[in-house]
Design a protein around this motif. Sequence first.
Motif, PDB file in Angstrom:
ATOM      1  N   GLU A 126       0.821  -1.207   0.000  1.00  0.00           N
ATOM      2  CA  GLU A 126       0.000   0.000   0.000  1.00  0.00           C
ATOM      3  C   GLU A 126       0.856   1.259   0.000  1.00  0.00           C
ATOM      4  OE1 GLU A 126      -3.564  -0.237  -0.284  1.00  0.00           O
ATOM      5  OE2 GLU A 126      -2.559  -2.075  -0.877  1.00  0.00           O
ATOM      6  N   LEU A 127       1.976   1.238   0.708  1.00  0.00           N
ATOM      7  CA  LEU A 127       2.899   2.381   0.684  1.00  0.00           C
ATOM      8  C   LEU A 127       3.446   2.578  -0.726  1.00  0.00           C
ATOM      9  CD1 LEU A 127       4.869   1.798   4.017  1.00  0.00           C
ATOM     10  CD2 LEU A 127       3.293   3.679   3.546  1.00  0.00           C
ATOM     11  N   GLY A 128       3.777   1.468  -1.383  1.00  0.00           N
ATOM     12  CA  GLY A 128       4.262   1.546  -2.760  1.00  0.00           C
ATOM     13  C   GLY A 128       3.203   2.069  -3.705  1.00  0.00           C
ATOM     14  N   ARG A 129       1.986   1.592  -3.535  1.00  0.00           N
ATOM     15  CA  ARG A 129       0.858   2.034  -4.377  1.00  0.00           C
ATOM     16  C   ARG A 129       0.595   3.529  -4.177  1.00  0.00           C
ATOM     17  NH1 ARG A 129      -3.346  -1.255  -6.158  1.00  0.00           N
ATOM     18  NH2 ARG A 129      -2.691  -2.835  -4.660  1.00  0.00           N
ATOM     19  N   ALA A 130       0.617   3.966  -2.912  1.00  0.00           N
ATOM     20  CA  ALA A 130       0.364   5.381  -2.611  1.00  0.00           C
ATOM     21  C   ALA A 130       1.463   6.276  -3.176  1.00  0.00           C
ATOM     22  CB  ALA A 130       0.245   5.578  -1.099  1.00  0.00           C
ATOM     23  N   THR A 131       2.708   5.797  -3.152  1.00  0.00           N
ATOM     24  CA  THR A 131       3.818   6.569  -3.712  1.00  0.00           C
ATOM     25  C   THR A 131       3.657   6.711  -5.219  1.00  0.00           C
ATOM     26  OG1 THR A 131       5.281   5.735  -1.966  1.00  0.00           O
ATOM     27  CG2 THR A 131       6.319   6.738  -3.893  1.00  0.00           C
ATOM     28  N   MET A 132       3.276   5.628  -5.865  1.00  0.00           N
ATOM     29  CA  MET A 132       3.053   5.651  -7.315  1.00  0.00           C
ATOM     30  C   MET A 132       1.943   6.649  -7.664  1.00  0.00           C
ATOM     31  SD  MET A 132       3.885   4.295 -10.252  1.00  0.00           S
ATOM     32  CE  MET A 132       3.222   3.781 -11.844  1.00  0.00           C
ATOM     33  N   ASP A 133       0.843   6.596  -6.926  1.00  0.00           N
ATOM     34  CA  ASP A 133      -0.271   7.529  -7.174  1.00  0.00           C
ATOM     35  C   ASP A 133       0.163   8.977  -6.968  1.00  0.00           C
ATOM     36  OD1 ASP A 133      -1.942   5.396  -7.727  1.00  0.00           O
ATOM     37  OD2 ASP A 133      -2.871   5.361  -5.740  1.00  0.00           O
ATOM     38  N   SER A 134       0.983   9.205  -5.951  1.00  0.00           N
ATOM     39  CA  SER A 134       1.458  10.558  -5.660  1.00  0.00           C
ATOM     40  C   SER A 134       2.368  11.079  -6.777  1.00  0.00           C
ATOM     41  CB  SER A 134       2.211  10.584  -4.328  1.00  0.00           C
ATOM     42  OG  SER A 134       1.356  10.197  -3.259  1.00  0.00           O
ATOM     43  N   GLY A 151      17.565   1.732   0.498  1.00  0.00           N
ATOM     44  CA  GLY A 151      16.883   1.218   1.685  1.00  0.00           C
ATOM     45  C   GLY A 151      15.764   0.253   1.330  1.00  0.00           C
ATOM     46  N   THR A 152      15.289  -0.465   2.335  1.00  0.00           N
ATOM     47  CA  THR A 152      14.257  -1.479   2.118  1.00  0.00           C
ATOM     48  C   THR A 152      12.937  -0.869   1.654  1.00  0.00           C
ATOM     49  OG1 THR A 152      13.736  -1.382   4.484  1.00  0.00           O
ATOM     50  CG2 THR A 152      15.232  -3.107   3.773  1.00  0.00           C
ATOM     51  N   THR A 153      12.565   0.275   2.215  1.00  0.00           N
ATOM     52  CA  THR A 153      11.302   0.911   1.830  1.00  0.00           C
ATOM     53  C   THR A 153      11.334   1.356   0.377  1.00  0.00           C
ATOM     54  OG1 THR A 153      10.890   1.673   4.093  1.00  0.00           O
ATOM     55  CG2 THR A 153       9.680   2.778   2.344  1.00  0.00           C
ATOM     56  N   MET A 154      12.445   1.972  -0.041  1.00  0.00           N
ATOM     57  CA  MET A 154      12.556   2.413  -1.428  1.00  0.00           C
ATOM     58  C   MET A 154      12.589   1.232  -2.398  1.00  0.00           C
ATOM     59  SD  MET A 154      12.449   5.686  -1.835  1.00  0.00           S
ATOM     60  CE  MET A 154      11.101   5.553  -0.653  1.00  0.00           C
ATOM     61  N   ALA A 155      13.193   0.121  -1.970  1.00  0.00           N
ATOM     62  CA  ALA A 155      13.208  -1.083  -2.812  1.00  0.00           C
ATOM     63  C   ALA A 155      11.782  -1.594  -3.025  1.00  0.00           C
ATOM     64  CB  ALA A 155      14.073  -2.161  -2.174  1.00  0.00           C
ATOM     65  N   GLU A 156      10.961  -1.527  -1.980  1.00  0.00           N
ATOM     66  CA  GLU A 156       9.551  -1.941  -2.097  1.00  0.00           C
ATOM     67  C   GLU A 156       8.786  -0.995  -3.018  1.00  0.00           C
ATOM     68  OE1 GLU A 156       7.806  -4.452  -1.079  1.00  0.00           O
ATOM     69  OE2 GLU A 156       9.289  -5.486   0.157  1.00  0.00           O
ATOM     70  N   VAL A 157       9.051   0.298  -2.881  1.00  0.00           N
ATOM     71  CA  VAL A 157       8.393   1.284  -3.744  1.00  0.00           C
ATOM     72  C   VAL A 157       8.725   0.996  -5.209  1.00  0.00           C
ATOM     73  CG1 VAL A 157       8.376   3.724  -4.426  1.00  0.00           C
ATOM     74  CG2 VAL A 157       8.244   3.109  -2.006  1.00  0.00           C
ATOM     75  N   ALA A 158       9.987   0.691  -5.480  1.00  0.00           N
ATOM     76  CA  ALA A 158      10.416   0.390  -6.854  1.00  0.00           C
ATOM     77  C   ALA A 158       9.642  -0.777  -7.431  1.00  0.00           C
ATOM     78  CB  ALA A 158      11.918   0.085  -6.875  1.00  0.00           C
ATOM     79  N   ASN A 159       9.386  -1.788  -6.619  1.00  0.00           N
ATOM     80  CA  ASN A 159       8.682  -2.985  -7.086  1.00  0.00           C
ATOM     81  C   ASN A 159       7.222  -2.732  -7.447  1.00  0.00           C
ATOM     82  OD1 ASN A 159      10.940  -4.626  -6.828  1.00  0.00           O
ATOM     83  ND2 ASN A 159      10.488  -5.162  -4.702  1.00  0.00           N
ATOM     84  N   HIS A 160       6.690  -1.582  -7.059  1.00  0.00           N
ATOM     85  CA  HIS A 160       5.283  -1.286  -7.345  1.00  0.00           C
ATOM     86  C   HIS A 160       5.105  -0.214  -8.421  1.00  0.00           C
ATOM     87  CE1 HIS A 160       4.856  -3.455  -3.556  1.00  0.00           C
ATOM     88  NE2 HIS A 160       3.651  -3.733  -3.982  1.00  0.00           N
ATOM     89  N   MET A 161       6.180   0.114  -9.101  1.00  0.00           N
ATOM     90  CA  MET A 161       6.084   1.071 -10.209  1.00  0.00           C
ATOM     91  C   MET A 161       5.766   0.333 -11.506  1.00  0.00           C
ATOM     92  SD  MET A 161       8.936   3.995  -9.597  1.00  0.00           S
ATOM     93  CE  MET A 161       8.793   5.125  -8.218  1.00  0.00           C
ATOM     94  N   ASP A 162       5.174   1.048 -12.459  1.00  0.00           N
ATOM     95  CA  ASP A 162       4.898   0.451 -13.767  1.00  0.00           C
ATOM     96  C   ASP A 162       4.955   1.532 -14.849  1.00  0.00           C
ATOM     97  OD1 ASP A 162       2.244   1.698 -14.080  1.00  0.00           O
ATOM     98  OD2 ASP A 162       1.605   0.314 -12.516  1.00  0.00           O
ATOM     99  N   GLU A 163       4.738   1.125 -16.078  1.00  0.00           N
ATOM    100  CA  GLU A 163       4.918   2.025 -17.222  1.00  0.00           C
ATOM    101  C   GLU A 163       3.872   3.137 -17.301  1.00  0.00           C
ATOM    102  OE1 GLU A 163       5.198  -0.324 -20.744  1.00  0.00           O
ATOM    103  OE2 GLU A 163       7.209  -1.050 -20.271  1.00  0.00           O
TER     104      GLU A 163
END
Length: 345
Positions: A126-134, A151-163
């Motif tokens: 959800e943090l990754g999804r919210a970052t993508m939306d932002s 960091g671990t949080t940024m690695a998770e954010v990266a995994n939830h990005m898309d084109e």
Amino acid sequence: MQDILSIIEKVTPDIMDTLRRRYQILRNVYLLGPIGRRVLADKMDITERVLRTEVDALKRQSLIITSKVGMQLTQNGEIVYHDLDQIMGQLLGMREKENQLAAYFKIEHCVIVSGNVEEQHKVRDELGRATMDSLKLLLPEGTNIIAVMGGTTMAEVANHMDESLAYQRELLFVPARGGLGESVDMQANAVSAQMAKRTGGKNRVLYVPEQVSEETYKPLLQEPEIKKTLDLVEKANCVLYSIGDATHMAKRRGMSKDVLALIKNKAAVGEAFGEFYNQAGEVVYKIPRIGMQSKDLARIASVIAVAGGKSKAKAIEAHMKNVPSQTWLITDEGAANQILRGITL
């Protein structure tokens, strides 16, 4: 939307009660699933009989499936949950909490996702999804240079990005700092590369150690390839970073016993950009480093800090005392409720 929900609640309060209950079921099954009925009933403090009635209704709507391992959301159930979460965020006061935190920190915006990342692993999603939306809201059309921390949080954010982030945008991701003596996939270089890969953007590397001696620092800045990347970092219009617990970060960075003792004696609670700070937001120790510094945030159009978990509440609160007004904080209920509890005491 809030006005419409308030009107519905006044006219047919029983419908709103059912909506709240079913939302809480979907939310818990999403965050904790697969989960058994008895465990969920205990968690929600309702009888198994009441829960069975509601779950049967959600099953008929193909939102939940049950098996020997427990209840889980269907693919359609996840879509409905995320849509409903936006509505219920207003109804249950989540938007009000976001406004409270943003006002308290004197920042542009705050996003709070449901749950506590330390207790429910899906909150990372959800943090990754919210970052993508932002990012979709903040990044303008055309060229964007996004500086990324590790960091671990940024690695998770990266995994939830898309084109979809690259629609009408040219994206260039650059590491905002050098490498650390930690897992390669958590380093800023790797996170930046993953974000570029998932979005179809471009990436630039920074192959230097983050922590260097003063004697080594200045000559490295003159190396052509390093200088090119650092020039791009300086031109970034967006930065993505996380906030860490001081002791945890110091140990992860392999700092000496003397530095660990110093950080403890000076009551450091958090770390970001190589700076360790106390509850008042004062920097008590700083690592000589190559890359972006906290003072650089003031000139960057979009600043996004991502950090969640109840145990990080002090670190988040302390760091946010020194961020520029254009900052967006993306956090979870675990951290937000802990911070707000302190404000209202």
